[in-house]
Write a protein that holds these residues in place. Structure first.
Motif, PDB file in Angstrom:
ATOM      1  N   PRO A  67      -4.526   7.714  -7.703  1.00  0.00           N
ATOM      2  CA  PRO A  67      -5.118   6.425  -7.348  1.00  0.00           C
ATOM      3  C   PRO A  67      -4.612   5.968  -5.980  1.00  0.00           C
ATOM      4  O   PRO A  67      -3.455   6.180  -5.638  1.00  0.00           O
ATOM      5  N   ARG A  68      -5.536   5.384  -5.196  1.00  0.00           N
ATOM      6  CA  ARG A  68      -5.188   4.865  -3.878  1.00  0.00           C
ATOM      7  C   ARG A  68      -5.972   3.595  -3.648  1.00  0.00           C
ATOM      8  O   ARG A  68      -6.908   3.297  -4.371  1.00  0.00           O
ATOM      9  N   TYR A  69      -5.610   2.884  -2.609  1.00  0.00           N
ATOM     10  CA  TYR A  69      -6.342   1.680  -2.217  1.00  0.00           C
ATOM     11  C   TYR A  69      -6.797   1.834  -0.777  1.00  0.00           C
ATOM     12  O   TYR A  69      -6.007   2.183   0.101  1.00  0.00           O
ATOM     13  N   LEU A  70      -8.078   1.563  -0.550  1.00  0.00           N
ATOM     14  CA  LEU A  70      -8.635   1.612   0.795  1.00  0.00           C
ATOM     15  C   LEU A  70      -8.818   0.198   1.308  1.00  0.00           C
ATOM     16  O   LEU A  70      -9.142  -0.708   0.548  1.00  0.00           O
ATOM     17  N   ALA A  88      -2.049  -5.560  -7.614  1.00  0.00           N
ATOM     18  CA  ALA A  88      -2.562  -6.936  -7.601  1.00  0.00           C
ATOM     19  C   ALA A  88      -2.539  -7.514  -6.189  1.00  0.00           C
ATOM     20  O   ALA A  88      -3.491  -8.181  -5.768  1.00  0.00           O
ATOM     21  N   LEU A  89      -1.482  -7.250  -5.441  1.00  0.00           N
ATOM     22  CA  LEU A  89      -1.401  -7.741  -4.068  1.00  0.00           C
ATOM     23  C   LEU A  89      -2.505  -7.118  -3.207  1.00  0.00           C
ATOM     24  O   LEU A  89      -3.167  -7.809  -2.431  1.00  0.00           O
ATOM     25  N   LEU A  90      -2.728  -5.825  -3.371  1.00  0.00           N
ATOM     26  CA  LEU A  90      -3.756  -5.138  -2.593  1.00  0.00           C
ATOM     27  C   LEU A  90      -5.158  -5.620  -2.967  1.00  0.00           C
ATOM     28  O   LEU A  90      -5.989  -5.850  -2.093  1.00  0.00           O
ATOM     29  N   GLY A 129      -5.891  -8.499  -4.162  1.00  0.00           N
ATOM     30  CA  GLY A 129      -5.995  -9.855  -3.631  1.00  0.00           C
ATOM     31  C   GLY A 129      -6.301  -9.882  -2.142  1.00  0.00           C
ATOM     32  O   GLY A 129      -6.894 -10.831  -1.630  1.00  0.00           O
ATOM     33  N   ALA A 130      -5.908  -8.823  -1.443  1.00  0.00           N
ATOM     34  CA  ALA A 130      -6.169  -8.726  -0.001  1.00  0.00           C
ATOM     35  C   ALA A 130      -7.510  -8.050   0.286  1.00  0.00           C
ATOM     36  O   ALA A 130      -7.830  -7.779   1.443  1.00  0.00           O
ATOM     37  N   GLY A 131      -8.284  -7.739  -0.767  1.00  0.00           N
ATOM     38  CA  GLY A 131      -9.604  -7.166  -0.572  1.00  0.00           C
ATOM     39  C   GLY A 131      -9.665  -5.652  -0.558  1.00  0.00           C
ATOM     40  O   GLY A 131     -10.708  -5.075  -0.245  1.00  0.00           O
ATOM     41  N   PHE A 132      -8.582  -4.972  -0.895  1.00  0.00           N
ATOM     42  CA  PHE A 132      -8.574  -3.512  -0.912  1.00  0.00           C
ATOM     43  C   PHE A 132      -9.342  -3.006  -2.133  1.00  0.00           C
ATOM     44  O   PHE A 132      -9.417  -3.680  -3.159  1.00  0.00           O
ATOM     45  N   THR A 133      -9.873  -1.792  -2.018  1.00  0.00           N
ATOM     46  CA  THR A 133     -10.669  -1.194  -3.079  1.00  0.00           C
ATOM     47  C   THR A 133      -9.919  -0.019  -3.688  1.00  0.00           C
ATOM     48  O   THR A 133      -9.445   0.855  -2.967  1.00  0.00           O
ATOM     49  N   ALA A 134      -9.847   0.008  -5.031  1.00  0.00           N
ATOM     50  CA  ALA A 134      -9.200   1.112  -5.728  1.00  0.00           C
ATOM     51  C   ALA A 134     -10.126   2.327  -5.735  1.00  0.00           C
ATOM     52  O   ALA A 134     -11.308   2.202  -6.027  1.00  0.00           O
ATOM     53  N   ARG A 144       0.833  -1.211   0.000  1.00  0.00           N
ATOM     54  CA  ARG A 144       0.000   0.000   0.000  1.00  0.00           C
ATOM     55  C   ARG A 144       0.863   1.255   0.000  1.00  0.00           C
ATOM     56  O   ARG A 144       0.633   2.196  -0.769  1.00  0.00           O
ATOM     57  N   ILE A 145       1.871   1.274   0.854  1.00  0.00           N
ATOM     58  CA  ILE A 145       2.782   2.424   0.930  1.00  0.00           C
ATOM     59  C   ILE A 145       3.551   2.568  -0.378  1.00  0.00           C
ATOM     60  O   ILE A 145       3.667   3.668  -0.936  1.00  0.00           O
ATOM     61  N   SER A 146       4.067   1.457  -0.898  1.00  0.00           N
ATOM     62  CA  SER A 146       4.830   1.485  -2.153  1.00  0.00           C
ATOM     63  C   SER A 146       3.975   1.989  -3.302  1.00  0.00           C
ATOM     64  O   SER A 146       4.438   2.784  -4.133  1.00  0.00           O
ATOM     65  N   PHE A 147       2.722   1.520  -3.379  1.00  0.00           N
ATOM     66  CA  PHE A 147       1.828   1.969  -4.441  1.00  0.00           C
ATOM     67  C   PHE A 147       1.599   3.467  -4.345  1.00  0.00           C
ATOM     68  O   PHE A 147       1.655   4.181  -5.347  1.00  0.00           O
TER      69      PHE A 147
END
Length: 193
Positions: A183-186, A166-168, A170-175, A101-104
């Protein structure tokens, strides 16, 4: 990453205010560990940014019942965590997801157009010194070689972002797209409560 940064962050979290924390080296893995410990003691990760030559995370108090219960339990189990006592064990999977998440977020802080412009400007600056010292042929050749690297760097950044996305996912995060257009993932609903 030294435990000194974790303990400093935990002490600052005692005030109940948002906290900005960084590690000595500012690696994303170190920042993910900081975010993991913040989440163990009642805070949640909200963003990453670059400060000078280091990266920092911002964590805020988590208000959900699960987060409060986890924090209360950990403060009881690890009462001296902020002063040098034992810390909860690291959950490698949680740290990996936070790292992604931080890297993205750090990889998407500039659009590709902005990255192209900044990189081209920087590479041009790097070629000026050799051009002045050794002449136009050397400086021009160096500049052309550096400029040829830009497409390679842009493709590498796209792949890096896609791997973390893809990792996020796969862990259920939402774009989502934040108000600034980035763009971020929650986290999944109920995870960061």
């Amino acid at each position: 990453m030294g435990e000194r940064h974790i303990r400093k962050m935990l002490r600052r979290m005692g005030g109940g205010e948002p906290v900005q924390a960084t590690t000595g080296l500012g690696t994303t893995k170190g920042l993910a560990r900081l975010a993991f410990y913040a989440e163990q003691f009642g805070y949640e990760y909200v963003s990453a940014q670059q400060l000078d030559r280091k990266y920092a995370i911002r964590v805020v108090p988590a208000h959900g019942p699960a987060a409060r219960a986890r924090a209360a339990e950990n403060w009881v189990r690890y009462p001296g965590a902020a002063q040098g006592g034992a810390l909860p064990p690291l959950d490698d999977h949680a740290v990996t997801v936070l790292n992604a998440r931080i890297s993205f977020e750090l990889a998407t802080r500039f659009t590709e157009k902005q990255m192209f412009g900044l990189t081209a400007f920087g590479f041009t600056g790097l070629a000026i010194g050799p051009w002045i010292k050794f002449g136009l042929l050397v400086g021009g050749t160096l500049w052309a070689a550096l400029m040829a690297l830009i497409p390679v760097l842009l493709v590498a950044n796209r792949r890096y972002r896609a791997k973390n996305a893809a990792l996020l996912e796969g862990a259920g995060f939402t774009a989502v797209t934040d108000p600034d257009g980035r763009p971020r993932y929650l986290p999944p609903v109920g995870r960061a409560d």
